[in-house]
Every structure is written in structure tokens, then in C-alpha cells.
Design a protein around this motif. Structure first.
Motif, PDB file in Angstrom:
ATOM      1  N   ARG A  93       0.869  -1.188   0.000  1.00  0.00           N
ATOM      2  CA  ARG A  93       0.000   0.000   0.000  1.00  0.00           C
ATOM      3  C   ARG A  93       0.901   1.230   0.000  1.00  0.00           C
ATOM      4  NH1 ARG A  93      -4.616  -2.591  -1.265  1.00  0.00           N
ATOM      5  NH2 ARG A  93      -3.887  -4.693  -0.812  1.00  0.00           N
ATOM      6  N   PRO A  94       0.343   2.384  -0.321  1.00  0.00           N
ATOM      7  CA  PRO A  94       1.210   3.577  -0.384  1.00  0.00           C
ATOM      8  C   PRO A  94       1.647   4.084   0.985  1.00  0.00           C
ATOM      9  CG  PRO A  94      -1.050   4.142  -0.931  1.00  0.00           C
ATOM     10  CD  PRO A  94      -1.008   2.663  -0.804  1.00  0.00           C
ATOM     11  N   TRP A  95       2.262   3.220   1.757  1.00  0.00           N
ATOM     12  CA  TRP A  95       2.806   3.563   3.066  1.00  0.00           C
ATOM     13  C   TRP A  95       4.144   2.864   3.208  1.00  0.00           C
ATOM     14  CZ3 TRP A  95       0.438   7.207   5.849  1.00  0.00           C
ATOM     15  CH2 TRP A  95      -0.907   7.477   5.557  1.00  0.00           C
ATOM     16  N   THR A  96       5.125   3.560   3.764  1.00  0.00           N
ATOM     17  CA  THR A  96       6.416   2.910   3.959  1.00  0.00           C
ATOM     18  C   THR A  96       6.293   1.902   5.103  1.00  0.00           C
ATOM     19  OG1 THR A  96       7.077   4.606   5.518  1.00  0.00           O
ATOM     20  CG2 THR A  96       7.718   4.935   3.237  1.00  0.00           C
ATOM     21  N   ARG A  97       7.228   0.986   5.154  1.00  0.00           N
ATOM     22  CA  ARG A  97       7.206  -0.013   6.220  1.00  0.00           C
ATOM     23  C   ARG A  97       7.337   0.635   7.589  1.00  0.00           C
ATOM     24  NH1 ARG A  97      10.617  -5.356   4.387  1.00  0.00           N
ATOM     25  NH2 ARG A  97       9.767  -5.532   2.282  1.00  0.00           N
ATOM     26  N   SER A  98       8.100   1.722   7.671  1.00  0.00           N
ATOM     27  CA  SER A  98       8.264   2.411   8.954  1.00  0.00           C
ATOM     28  C   SER A  98       6.915   2.859   9.491  1.00  0.00           C
ATOM     29  CB  SER A  98       9.153   3.635   8.792  1.00  0.00           C
ATOM     30  OG  SER A  98      10.356   3.276   8.171  1.00  0.00           O
ATOM     31  N   LYS A  99       6.075   3.406   8.607  1.00  0.00           N
ATOM     32  CA  LYS A  99       4.779   3.900   9.056  1.00  0.00           C
ATOM     33  C   LYS A  99       3.856   2.759   9.442  1.00  0.00           C
ATOM     34  CE  LYS A  99       5.253   8.049   6.305  1.00  0.00           C
ATOM     35  NZ  LYS A  99       5.030   8.572   4.944  1.00  0.00           N
ATOM     36  N   VAL A 100       3.930   1.649   8.704  1.00  0.00           N
ATOM     37  CA  VAL A 100       3.108   0.488   9.053  1.00  0.00           C
ATOM     38  C   VAL A 100       3.509  -0.018  10.436  1.00  0.00           C
ATOM     39  CG1 VAL A 100       2.590  -1.919   8.457  1.00  0.00           C
ATOM     40  CG2 VAL A 100       2.680  -0.194   6.650  1.00  0.00           C
ATOM     41  N   LEU A 101       4.832  -0.100  10.665  1.00  0.00           N
ATOM     42  CA  LEU A 101       5.317  -0.588  11.959  1.00  0.00           C
ATOM     43  C   LEU A 101       4.912   0.368  13.085  1.00  0.00           C
ATOM     44  CD1 LEU A 101       7.073  -2.892  13.170  1.00  0.00           C
ATOM     45  CD2 LEU A 101       8.982  -1.291  13.131  1.00  0.00           C
ATOM     46  N   LEU A 102       5.019   1.671  12.827  1.00  0.00           N
ATOM     47  CA  LEU A 102       4.644   2.658  13.838  1.00  0.00           C
ATOM     48  C   LEU A 102       3.159   2.538  14.185  1.00  0.00           C
ATOM     49  CD1 LEU A 102       5.472   5.097  15.566  1.00  0.00           C
ATOM     50  CD2 LEU A 102       4.854   6.576  13.653  1.00  0.00           C
ATOM     51  N   SER A 103       2.321   2.313  13.178  1.00  0.00           N
ATOM     52  CA  SER A 103       0.886   2.188  13.453  1.00  0.00           C
ATOM     53  C   SER A 103       0.616   0.978  14.341  1.00  0.00           C
ATOM     54  CB  SER A 103       0.095   2.087  12.142  1.00  0.00           C
ATOM     55  OG  SER A 103       0.300   0.846  11.510  1.00  0.00           O
ATOM     56  N   LYS A 104       1.386  -0.088  14.130  1.00  0.00           N
ATOM     57  CA  LYS A 104       1.220  -1.286  14.951  1.00  0.00           C
ATOM     58  C   LYS A 104       1.675  -1.030  16.390  1.00  0.00           C
ATOM     59  CE  LYS A 104       1.260  -4.875  11.429  1.00  0.00           C
ATOM     60  NZ  LYS A 104      -0.050  -5.396  11.803  1.00  0.00           N
ATOM     61  N   LEU A 105       2.800  -0.320  16.530  1.00  0.00           N
ATOM     62  CA  LEU A 105       3.293  -0.003  17.868  1.00  0.00           C
ATOM     63  C   LEU A 105       2.267   0.846  18.623  1.00  0.00           C
ATOM     64  CD1 LEU A 105       5.651   0.026  19.939  1.00  0.00           C
ATOM     65  CD2 LEU A 105       6.399   2.143  18.867  1.00  0.00           C
ATOM     66  N   LEU A 106       1.713   1.844  17.938  1.00  0.00           N
ATOM     67  CA  LEU A 106       0.733   2.713  18.588  1.00  0.00           C
ATOM     68  C   LEU A 106      -0.497   1.915  19.014  1.00  0.00           C
ATOM     69  CD1 LEU A 106       0.905   5.995  16.472  1.00  0.00           C
ATOM     70  CD2 LEU A 106       1.807   5.563  18.760  1.00  0.00           C
ATOM     71  N   ALA A 107      -0.947   1.003  18.150  1.00  0.00           N
ATOM     72  CA  ALA A 107      -2.127   0.195  18.487  1.00  0.00           C
ATOM     73  C   ALA A 107      -1.855  -0.657  19.729  1.00  0.00           C
ATOM     74  CB  ALA A 107      -2.518  -0.688  17.306  1.00  0.00           C
ATOM     75  N   VAL A 108      -0.636  -1.218  19.811  1.00  0.00           N
ATOM     76  CA  VAL A 108      -0.270  -2.038  20.966  1.00  0.00           C
ATOM     77  C   VAL A 108      -0.241  -1.187  22.238  1.00  0.00           C
ATOM     78  CG1 VAL A 108       1.655  -3.254  22.029  1.00  0.00           C
ATOM     79  CG2 VAL A 108       0.977  -3.823  19.716  1.00  0.00           C
TER      80      VAL A 108
END
Lengths: 264, 303
Positions: A93-108
Motif C-alpha cells: 500500500r502507499p505507506w512505507t514499512r516504517s509507518k506500518v510498523l509505527l501504526s502497529k506499535l501505537l495500536a499495541v
């Protein structure tokens, strides 16, 4: 392109649309109530007059479950995408891996905060309902609201550290079992490890993670009349060590997650 | 807007090394806009690796891949925004409904609800879209996979072995969507497979890869096939006289064999007839594309 909060919203959807999350939340509500009643029944039998906040402090041992549930969610959030194979569709998707990982960290982290707040509210409420006797006016120590909140806050810091650790293992090894196992080991064995590798015996041991995880030790020392900065450790020192460890965990997770090929 | 003659995808000298092993070796390929482009090769030839590099799941050791003018290496978010893809099986969140899965991807691409409904309608999944994905058959999951891939109206649709595990009806349906997409939405489709027969049914052009190297690119369009020269056998009453009329040919088992294109077959036939030679049969002898493919790729050995 959407906005970043949409990614966090997605991660939340994937956490809260699963049955097991609601089972965890239900246990966090039910167990303090159950143990509160058990304590109240026994308390009545012994004829003592426990205050609400003493009872709440006694119940806070259940907060251990909050650590376990946060670890499970963190262990799963990256690894399960690999297990399910959905990582392939998530990363294109048009998101870098860093942003995907950050979204997961925030959700946790949001989950850890939510479940901690829920636990605190339920424990406080059930204690006030079951132990209505007002504490002595000049109460101090374990019978006060301040003490209860302070202890939970120290434990919450502990939960954050162990959750980030679990998150890192999940991102690095892509295996939730390993993340849960190692985090649990750290959680259960930290007492034993602290005794063996005690800062009192080895000067370098004060930099070890598990010797700094229990921030309540400084309050204990104070009330026990021991110098708070014995063996060169203090609250400020431990907080600094924890911050460095957490930063290191996040950097490792980020480096591995953003660089490694997805071949699964 | 990029110009129509500019390829949608440009792979230049793309190399992938894992350890000391070269998986993809200096692959250079342009995929023109508006085509259904096949990527053919035996198992283990590097098709999936190439596709994973195109969508950023794997790093590119050397060379670059440019999608609609944006490099996957240096401008990933812009490049990937043009792509919709299914990499191998369409894996979905099974505990969510089909619709929730679509919402998940729609949020990431900033796409609205109307487009979700449109994509779901195109693949004919309206009736079951609010059921959990764990209740779906493989064919239905494949449809949901196509729906998520076309959600943001990509310029390029990449499908990696899309017919794997599908029954003949599912394969037929997939082919139909692809045709609709290429025609009505102007999408360029890049589809990989190890089955040539499948490629012949849906592709305009096929690139053939083996052991990580591009070995051939050929058009499968009918008008291009007309220009192709093929060995043709003429069964005639007087082979020796026929050979005089077509000196470039040779005789084999009493037949005249010449290498000609479609028009020349008709020409030679009329000359033979005009010379009073009877023509009993005309047969194109060239091995099928399938035979050529097998020969080129060594019968499908893992390279």
C-alpha cells in the motif's frame, strides 16, 4: 492516500474484531470482582476492617494479567501478519514499512493503556463498593489511594517495557510463540535473575534490564529506611536505563522490519 | 500524465542476489500501457521474486524498477500507489468479513465506500461480502483478492500465478475480469504463470524467463501472428516441379516444405495451381509455442 490515523484504526480493528481480545477484557473485569468478593468474605470472617485502598492494593496482584495480555497482543501484531500471509497485501500500500510498523506499535500501546485503565477503574470501583469503611484520616502507606495509584503506575511502566520487548521479538523473528515465551520468561524470572545477578554483587549488573524494571523498589527502600541510592542505583538511574533499553528495542525492530525481504 | 508510449513498468538491469546465488540476472523489460502482459517461466525461474521486487516486498540488489515514472527503490509510496496486486494466494483476514477486509485496504489507499461497492460488484461478490472470510471458498477468496487489488483503480494490476488452485470455472471467470479491466478501466495487467496454454488465452504479449534470465518476448496478438514465418508443408501431385516454383524450399517425405508467412502461403498455392500442380493439403508445421517453450526452458527443470 489516506491519513496515518487510518492505519492505527485498521490495527485496532484487527485487535478488537477478535474474540480473544474480548475474553481478555472480560477476565480483567471479572477477576478483580471475584477476588474482591473472596477477600471481603474472608475479611468479614476475621472481623477486621479493611479500607477500600488497602483492598485495592491487595487486588493489584491481578495486574499481572494485564502484562500477559499486552505481551500477547504485542507478540501477535507483527508475527501474525506473517503467519496469515496478509503481510504481502499490507505492505503493498502507499505507506512505507516504517509507518506500518509505527501504526502497529501505537495500536499495541493504546491497548496496554486501555486495559490498564480498565483494570484500575474496575479494581477501584469494586474496592469502594465492597469495603465502604472510611480509612483513618491520617492514613499513610498501603492504605491510601496515592499508594494504590503509584504502585499501579510503576507496574504500568513495567508493562510498557515488556510489551515493547515482545513487540521487538515479534518484528524480528516473526514468530508470536517465541515473543510470548521470551517475554514471559523475562517477566517471571526477573526476580530470580535479580537475585543471582544482583547489583550488590556485581557493579555492572545495575545496567541489566530486569534489575531496573521494578521501579517500586525505590519507594520500598525509602519506607524501609535504606538509602535510596544504594549500589549506585536510583529512580532516575533506572528510568534512564529503561528508556535506553526501550529505544534499543524499537531501533532493532525498525531496522529488521524495514530491511528484511518478505519471502514467506 | 505520462505519455502513452512510455511503458507503465520499466525494469532495467534488475538483479537479485541472495548470498552468493543470483536469483535474477540483469532483467530488462518494458511493459507497455493497456496490455495484458504474461510472465512465463517454469517453477523456480524467478517470476515471484521479480514480482516481489516490483511491489517492494524484496529489495533490489542492482538495477531499478520504475512504475509510471516513480522508482520503487527511491520513491516507494508514489510508485506503489499505481499498483494493485495479488502475490501468490490472496490471503485475507479470516476473522473479518469480506467487507471489513475491503474497508481495511480502502482506508490505506484513501478510497471511499462507493468504490468498495463498485469493486465488489465487478467481481460478483455482493451476496457474500458481509460474511466472514473463513466461510469463503478458494474461488471467492480469489474474487475478494481481485477486488482489493483493483480498489484504488491501479494503472498496473499484478497477479502472481492467479489461477493456482482454481477450478476451470474460476479460471474462466478470472479471465473475464481481466478482459473487462484491461478494456473498460484501461488497466495494464501483468500476470505470471507456468502454464503457457493459460497465457495464450489471456495475454497480448508474453515474456519468458528461465533461471532468472529473460530469454524471449513474443506477441500473441492475432495481427502479429499473421506476420510470423512458419514452416509449411504442401502435399502436391508433382513435388519436383513444385520445388522449381519454390527454390527456397526442400522436399521431405514427398512434401514440399517452405518457410513462409500467411500471405505467402496463399501466393504459393495459387502459383502451384496455375502451374497445373494439384494441391492436396497445406499444413503449418512449426512446433506449437508450447513445444518451443518446453525446449527453451529445458522441459521445466528447476534452473
Amino acid at each position: 492516500m489516506g491519513n496515518f490515523l487510518a492505519l492505527v484504526q485498521n490495527e485496532n480493528m484487527k485487535i478488537y474484531r477478535r474474540w480473544r481480545t474480548w475474553i481478555m477484557l472480560a477476565l480483567i473485569v471479572l477477576l478483580p470482582i471475584l477476588f474482591g468478593i473472596i477477600i471481603a468474605v474472608n475479611d468479614g470472617a476475621f472481623g477486621s476492617n479493611m479500607g477500600a485502598w488497602s483492598a485495592a492494593s491487595n487486588l493489584s496482584f491481578i495486574y499481572f494479567l494485564v502484562s500477559i495480555f499486552s505481551v500477547v497482543i504485542a507478540a501477535d501484531i507483527v508475527a501474525s501478519e506473517f503467519t496469515w500471509g496478509t503481510i504481502k497485501l499490507l505492505l503493498i500500500r502507499p505507506w512505507t514499512r516504517s509507518k506500518v510498523l509505527l501504526s502497529k506499535l501505537l495500536a499495541v500501546l493504546l491497548f496496554a493503556i486501555a486495559i490498564s485503565v480498565l483494570f484500575t477503574a474496575v479494581t477501584a470501583a469494586i474496592s469502594l463498593i465492597l469495603f465502604p469503611a472510611s480509612p483513618p484520616v491520617n492514613a499513610s502507606g498501603p492504605s491510601t489511594f496515592d499508594y494504590f495509584i503509584k504502585m499501579l503506575f510503576y507496574k504500568f511502566i513495567d508493562v510498557l517495557v515488556i510489551t515493547v520487548f515482545s513487540f521487538m521479538i515479534s518484528a524480528v523473528f516473526r514468530a508470536s510463540g517465541l515473543a510470548i515465551g521470551l517475554s514471559m520468561f523475562l517477566l517471571f524470572a526477573s526476580g530470580i535473575l535479580s537475585a543471582i545477578l544482583s547489583p550488590a554483587k556485581y557493579a555492572w549488573a545495575k545496567y541489566l534490564l530486569f534489575n531496573n524494571m521494578d521501579l517500586s523498589q525505590y519507594a520500598m527502600r525509602e519506607s524501609a529506611g535504606i538509602a535510596a541510592n544504594a549500589d549506585g542505583m536510583s529512580l532516575g538511574f533506572s528510568v534512564t536505563v529503561l528508556v535506553v533499553y526501550v529505544a534499543a528495542f524499537l531501533i532493532i525492530a525498525w531496522m529488521v522490519f524495514t530491511r528484511r525481504d518478505v519471502a514467506a | 500524465m505520462y505519455m502513452s508510449q512510455e511503458p507503465v513498468v520499466r525494469l532495467s538491469n534488475v538483479t537479485k542476489k541472495i548470498g552468493s546465488k543470483t536469483i535474477i540476472d540483469r532483467l530488462t523489460l518494458d511493459i507497455p500501457a493497456g496490455q495484458v502482459y504474461g510472465f512465463l517461466g517454469p517453477n523456480g525461474s524467478g517470476k515471484t521474486t521479480t514480482i516481489r521486487m516490483m511491489v517492494g516486498l524484496m529489495s533490489i540488489t542492482e538495477g531499478d524498477i520504475v512504475i509510471c515514472g516513480s522508482s520503487v527503490k527511491t520513491d516507494f509510496e508514489k510508485a506503489i500507489a499505481h499498483i494493485g496486486a495479488i502475490v501468490e494466494n490472496p490471503e485475507m483476514y479470516k476473522f473479518l468479513t469480506g467487507y471489513q477486509n475491503m474497508v481495511h485496504y480502502a482506508r490505506m489507499s484513501g478510497v471511499g465506500k462507493e468504490r468498495i461497492d463498485e469493486a465488489v460488484a465487478l467481481v460478483g461478490l455482493e451476496k457474500r461480502i458481509h460474511d466472514k472470510v473463513k466461510t469463503y471458498s478458494l474461488g471467492m477468496r480469489q474474487r475478494l483478492g481481485v477486488a482489493q487489488a483493483i480498489l484504488q483503480r491501479p494503472k498496473l494490476l499484478i497477479l502472481d500465478e492467479p489461477t493456482n488452485g482454481l477450478d476451470p470455472q474460476g479460471i474462466r471467470e478470472l479471465r473475464d475480469y481481466l478482459r473487462v479491466l484491461a478494456r473498460e478501466e484501461g488497466t495494464t495487467v501483468f500476470v505470471s504463470s507456468h502454464l503457457l496454454s493459460e497465457m495464450e488465452l489471456m495475454c497480448d504479449t508474453v515474456a519468458i524467463i528461465q533461471s532468472g534470465k529473460l530469454i524471449d518476448v513474443r506477441s500473441l496478438k492475432a495481427e502479429d501472428l499473421e506476420d510470423q514465418y512458419a514452416e509449411t508443408g504442401f502435399e502436391v501431385s508433382e513435388p519436383q516441379r513444385a520445388l522449381e516454383l519454390a527454390p527456397a524450399g526442400r522436399l521431405e517425405e514427398g512434401r514440399l516444405i517452405v518457410t513462409v508467412n500467411r500471405e505467402q502461403i496463399a501466393d504459393l498455392n495459387s502459383r502451384l495451381v496455375a502451374a497445373g500442380i494439384k494441391v492436396y493439403g497445406i499444413q503449418v508445421l512449426t512446433r506449437s509455442l508450447e513445444d518451443q517453450f518446453l525446449e527453451m526452458t529445458g522441459g521445466g527443470q528447476i534452473g
